[in-house]
Design a protein around this motif. Structure first.
Motif, mmCIF file in Angstrom:
data_model
loop_
_atom_site.group_PDB
_atom_site.id
_atom_site.type_symbol
_atom_site.label_atom_id
_atom_site.label_comp_id
_atom_site.label_asym_id
_atom_site.label_seq_id
_atom_site.Cartn_x
_atom_site.Cartn_y
_atom_site.Cartn_z
ATOM 1 N N VAL A 48 0.840 -1.199 0.000
ATOM 2 C CA VAL A 48 0.000 0.000 0.000
ATOM 3 C C VAL A 48 0.872 1.246 0.000
ATOM 4 O O VAL A 48 0.698 2.153 -0.809
ATOM 5 C CB VAL A 48 -0.934 0.011 1.225
ATOM 6 C CG1 VAL A 48 -1.690 1.335 1.312
ATOM 7 C CG2 VAL A 48 -1.898 -1.164 1.171
ATOM 8 N N GLY A 49 1.821 1.309 0.929
ATOM 9 C CA GLY A 49 2.702 2.461 1.002
ATOM 10 C C GLY A 49 3.730 2.272 2.083
ATOM 11 O O GLY A 49 3.644 1.359 2.899
ATOM 12 N N SER A 60 -2.640 2.539 -6.800
ATOM 13 C CA SER A 60 -4.064 2.348 -6.511
ATOM 14 C C SER A 60 -4.561 3.213 -5.355
ATOM 15 O O SER A 60 -5.772 3.425 -5.214
ATOM 16 C CB SER A 60 -4.345 0.875 -6.206
ATOM 17 O OG SER A 60 -3.569 0.444 -5.097
ATOM 18 N N VAL A 61 -3.641 3.716 -4.534
ATOM 19 C CA VAL A 61 -4.060 4.518 -3.372
ATOM 20 C C VAL A 61 -3.486 5.927 -3.394
ATOM 21 O O VAL A 61 -3.830 6.745 -2.535
ATOM 22 C CB VAL A 61 -3.669 3.826 -2.043
ATOM 23 C CG1 VAL A 61 -4.208 2.403 -2.004
ATOM 24 C CG2 VAL A 61 -2.159 3.844 -1.830
ATOM 25 N N LYS A 62 -2.639 6.198 -4.353
ATOM 26 C CA LYS A 62 -1.971 7.502 -4.413
ATOM 27 C C LYS A 62 -3.005 8.612 -4.510
ATOM 28 O O LYS A 62 -3.954 8.544 -5.289
ATOM 29 C CB LYS A 62 -1.024 7.532 -5.611
ATOM 30 C CG LYS A 62 0.039 8.599 -5.566
ATOM 31 C CD LYS A 62 1.022 8.415 -6.712
ATOM 32 C CE LYS A 62 1.803 7.132 -6.584
ATOM 33 N NZ LYS A 62 2.805 6.971 -7.659
ATOM 34 N N GLY A 63 -2.838 9.626 -3.678
ATOM 35 C CA GLY A 63 -3.768 10.742 -3.655
ATOM 36 C C GLY A 63 -4.928 10.549 -2.702
ATOM 37 O O GLY A 63 -5.655 11.495 -2.403
ATOM 38 N N ARG A 64 -5.116 9.318 -2.228
ATOM 39 C CA ARG A 64 -6.221 9.044 -1.287
ATOM 40 C C ARG A 64 -5.708 8.634 0.090
ATOM 41 O O ARG A 64 -6.358 8.937 1.102
ATOM 42 C CB ARG A 64 -7.111 7.926 -1.837
ATOM 43 C CG ARG A 64 -7.747 8.239 -3.175
ATOM 44 C CD ARG A 64 -8.760 7.165 -3.576
ATOM 45 N NE ARG A 64 -8.145 5.862 -3.747
ATOM 46 C CZ ARG A 64 -8.504 4.776 -3.058
ATOM 47 N NH1 ARG A 64 -9.469 4.843 -2.154
ATOM 48 N NH2 ARG A 64 -7.903 3.609 -3.288
ATOM 49 N N ALA A 76 2.787 4.640 13.817
ATOM 50 C CA ALA A 76 2.560 5.081 12.448
ATOM 51 C C ALA A 76 1.065 5.063 12.168
ATOM 52 O O ALA A 76 0.302 4.348 12.838
ATOM 53 C CB ALA A 76 3.284 4.172 11.462
ATOM 54 N N TYR A 77 0.676 5.841 11.186
ATOM 55 C CA TYR A 77 -0.735 5.968 10.852
ATOM 56 C C TYR A 77 -0.923 5.809 9.347
ATOM 57 O O TYR A 77 -0.051 6.129 8.554
ATOM 58 C CB TYR A 77 -1.271 7.334 11.282
ATOM 59 C CG TYR A 77 -1.055 7.634 12.739
ATOM 60 C CD1 TYR A 77 0.044 8.362 13.169
ATOM 61 C CD2 TYR A 77 -1.957 7.172 13.700
ATOM 62 C CE1 TYR A 77 0.262 8.623 14.503
ATOM 63 C CE2 TYR A 77 -1.754 7.428 15.050
ATOM 64 C CZ TYR A 77 -0.645 8.160 15.438
ATOM 65 O OH TYR A 77 -0.443 8.418 16.774
ATOM 66 N N LEU A 78 -2.104 5.332 8.995
ATOM 67 C CA LEU A 78 -2.516 5.279 7.603
ATOM 68 C C LEU A 78 -3.867 5.970 7.508
ATOM 69 O O LEU A 78 -4.877 5.424 7.958
ATOM 70 C CB LEU A 78 -2.608 3.840 7.099
ATOM 71 C CG LEU A 78 -3.085 3.685 5.650
ATOM 72 C CD1 LEU A 78 -2.079 4.288 4.681
ATOM 73 C CD2 LEU A 78 -3.312 2.201 5.308
ATOM 74 N N GLN A 79 -3.855 7.178 6.975
ATOM 75 C CA GLN A 79 -5.090 7.920 6.766
ATOM 76 C C GLN A 79 -5.643 7.534 5.401
ATOM 77 O O GLN A 79 -4.959 7.700 4.388
ATOM 78 C CB GLN A 79 -4.835 9.422 6.830
ATOM 79 C CG GLN A 79 -6.064 10.273 6.562
ATOM 80 C CD GLN A 79 -7.118 10.142 7.645
ATOM 81 O OE1 GLN A 79 -6.798 10.166 8.835
ATOM 82 N NE2 GLN A 79 -8.385 10.008 7.250
ATOM 83 N N MET A 80 -6.852 7.032 5.392
ATOM 84 C CA MET A 80 -7.474 6.557 4.153
ATOM 85 C C MET A 80 -8.718 7.384 3.871
ATOM 86 O O MET A 80 -9.660 7.378 4.666
ATOM 87 C CB MET A 80 -7.837 5.077 4.282
ATOM 88 C CG MET A 80 -6.667 4.187 4.667
ATOM 89 S SD MET A 80 -7.088 2.432 4.687
ATOM 90 C CE MET A 80 -8.243 2.380 6.052
ATOM 91 N N ASN A 81 -8.692 8.098 2.778
ATOM 92 C CA ASN A 81 -9.815 8.937 2.367
ATOM 93 C C ASN A 81 -10.396 8.422 1.055
ATOM 94 O O ASN A 81 -9.762 7.655 0.338
ATOM 95 C CB ASN A 81 -9.360 10.386 2.197
ATOM 96 C CG ASN A 81 -8.832 10.984 3.485
ATOM 97 O OD1 ASN A 81 -9.285 10.660 4.578
ATOM 98 N ND2 ASN A 81 -7.864 11.878 3.350
ATOM 99 N N SER A 82 -11.601 8.872 0.758
ATOM 100 C CA SER A 82 -12.268 8.495 -0.493
ATOM 101 C C SER A 82 -12.225 6.984 -0.694
ATOM 102 O O SER A 82 -11.875 6.496 -1.775
ATOM 103 C CB SER A 82 -11.609 9.212 -1.675
ATOM 104 O OG SER A 82 -11.649 10.607 -1.518
ATOM 105 N N LEU A 83 -12.587 6.265 0.329
ATOM 106 C CA LEU A 83 -12.485 4.809 0.279
ATOM 107 C C LEU A 83 -13.436 4.212 -0.746
ATOM 108 O O LEU A 83 -14.546 4.715 -0.976
ATOM 109 C CB LEU A 83 -12.755 4.219 1.659
ATOM 110 C CG LEU A 83 -11.576 4.340 2.632
ATOM 111 C CD1 LEU A 83 -12.032 4.187 4.069
ATOM 112 C CD2 LEU A 83 -10.507 3.318 2.287
#
Length: 120
Positions: A48-49, A60-64, A76-83
Protein backbone atom coordinates in the motif's frame (compact mmCIF):
# COMPACT_ATOMS: atom_id res chain seq x y z
CA UNK A 1 12.37 -7.49 18.92
CA UNK A 2 9.53 -5.23 17.83
CA UNK A 3 5.85 -5.88 18.42
CA UNK A 4 3.31 -4.14 16.21
CA UNK A 5 -0.39 -3.74 16.94
CA UNK A 6 -2.77 -2.28 14.36
CA UNK A 7 -6.07 -0.68 15.23
CA UNK A 8 -8.70 1.53 13.66
CA UNK A 9 -10.22 -0.83 11.16
CA UNK A 10 -13.94 -1.19 10.68
CA UNK A 11 -16.87 -0.82 8.34
CA UNK A 12 -17.27 2.38 6.34
CA UNK A 13 -19.34 3.47 3.37
CA UNK A 14 -17.74 4.22 0.04
CA UNK A 15 -16.37 7.73 -0.01
CA UNK A 16 -15.71 7.68 3.71
CA UNK A 17 -12.49 7.80 5.69
CA UNK A 18 -10.65 5.74 8.26
CA UNK A 19 -7.38 6.15 10.08
CA UNK A 20 -5.41 3.08 11.00
CA UNK A 21 -2.78 3.10 13.71
CA UNK A 22 0.24 0.89 14.15
CA UNK A 23 1.70 1.03 17.63
CA UNK A 24 5.18 -0.37 18.08
CA UNK A 25 6.75 -1.61 21.30
CA UNK A 26 9.99 -3.28 22.28
CA UNK A 27 12.28 -0.92 20.41
CA UNK A 28 12.26 2.54 18.93
CA UNK A 29 11.29 2.44 15.28
CA UNK A 30 12.59 5.90 14.48
CA UNK A 31 15.26 4.57 12.14
CA UNK A 32 13.04 2.00 10.45
CA UNK A 33 10.89 2.15 7.38
CA UNK A 34 7.24 1.69 8.27
CA UNK A 35 4.96 0.23 5.66
CA UNK A 36 1.41 -0.84 5.11
CA UNK A 37 0.28 -3.84 3.09
CA UNK A 38 -3.16 -5.25 2.54
CA UNK A 39 -4.71 -8.56 1.58
CA UNK A 40 -8.15 -8.85 0.07
CA UNK A 41 -10.09 -12.13 0.14
CA UNK A 42 -8.71 -14.56 -2.40
CA UNK A 43 -5.84 -12.27 -3.36
CA UNK A 44 -2.18 -12.00 -2.52
CA UNK A 45 -0.96 -9.43 -0.06
CA UNK A 46 -0.04 -6.19 -1.78
CA UNK A 47 1.97 -3.11 -0.98
CA UNK A 48 0.00 0.00 0.00
CA UNK A 49 2.70 2.46 1.00
CA UNK A 50 5.80 3.09 3.06
CA UNK A 51 7.33 5.95 4.98
CA UNK A 52 10.91 6.71 5.91
CA UNK A 53 11.38 10.46 5.57
CA UNK A 54 8.48 10.77 3.13
CA UNK A 55 5.69 8.61 1.79
CA UNK A 56 5.77 6.26 -1.17
CA UNK A 57 2.48 4.82 -2.36
CA UNK A 58 1.00 2.24 -4.66
CA UNK A 59 -0.73 3.74 -7.67
CA UNK A 60 -4.06 2.35 -6.51
CA UNK A 61 -4.06 4.52 -3.37
CA UNK A 62 -1.97 7.50 -4.41
CA UNK A 63 -3.77 10.74 -3.65
CA UNK A 64 -6.22 9.04 -1.29
CA UNK A 65 -4.02 7.44 1.39
CA UNK A 66 -1.38 9.13 3.52
CA UNK A 67 1.14 7.58 5.86
CA UNK A 68 2.49 9.51 8.80
CA UNK A 69 4.43 8.67 11.90
CA UNK A 70 4.76 10.01 15.42
CA UNK A 71 8.19 8.99 16.61
CA UNK A 72 7.49 10.20 20.13
CA UNK A 73 4.63 7.71 20.32
CA UNK A 74 6.44 5.02 18.33
CA UNK A 75 3.35 4.89 16.14
CA UNK A 76 2.56 5.08 12.45
CA UNK A 77 -0.74 5.97 10.85
CA UNK A 78 -2.52 5.28 7.60
CA UNK A 79 -5.09 7.92 6.77
CA UNK A 80 -7.47 6.56 4.15
CA UNK A 81 -9.81 8.94 2.37
CA UNK A 82 -12.27 8.49 -0.49
CA UNK A 83 -12.48 4.81 0.28
CA UNK A 84 -13.72 2.42 -2.38
CA UNK A 85 -15.18 -1.09 -2.08
CA UNK A 86 -11.99 -2.43 -3.66
CA UNK A 87 -10.07 -1.12 -0.66
CA UNK A 88 -11.73 -3.84 1.44
CA UNK A 89 -8.93 -5.97 2.90
CA UNK A 90 -6.99 -6.86 6.01
CA UNK A 91 -4.39 -4.16 6.49
CA UNK A 92 -1.00 -4.97 7.95
CA UNK A 93 1.75 -2.70 9.15
CA UNK A 94 5.36 -3.76 8.84
CA UNK A 95 8.70 -2.42 9.98
CA UNK A 96 12.18 -3.00 8.68
CA UNK A 97 15.37 -1.56 7.30
CA UNK A 98 13.81 -1.80 3.88
CA UNK A 99 15.59 -0.71 0.75
CA UNK A 100 12.91 -2.15 -1.50
CA UNK A 101 9.76 -0.67 -0.07
CA UNK A 102 7.28 -2.82 -1.94
CA UNK A 103 8.89 -6.15 -1.12
CA UNK A 104 7.53 -8.08 1.85
CA UNK A 105 10.87 -9.72 2.58
CA UNK A 106 12.32 -6.26 3.29
CA UNK A 107 10.37 -6.10 6.55
CA UNK A 108 11.32 -7.96 9.69
CA UNK A 109 8.29 -7.30 11.86
CA UNK A 110 4.58 -7.52 11.12
CA UNK A 111 1.38 -6.75 12.93
CA UNK A 112 -1.58 -9.09 13.15
CA UNK A 113 -3.72 -7.07 10.76
CA UNK A 114 -6.93 -5.09 11.02
CA UNK A 115 -10.00 -5.54 8.84
CA UNK A 116 -11.24 -2.69 6.69
CA UNK A 117 -14.57 -3.17 4.94
CA UNK A 118 -15.93 -0.58 2.51
CA UNK A 119 -19.57 -0.94 1.55
CA UNK A 120 -20.96 0.34 -1.72
Amino acid sequence: QVQLVESGGGLVQAGGSLRLSCAASGRSITSYVMAWFRQAPGKEREFVGAFRWSGVYADSVKGRFTISRDNAKNTAYLQMNSLKPEDTAVYYCAVGQATRFGVEASYNYWGQGTQVTVSS
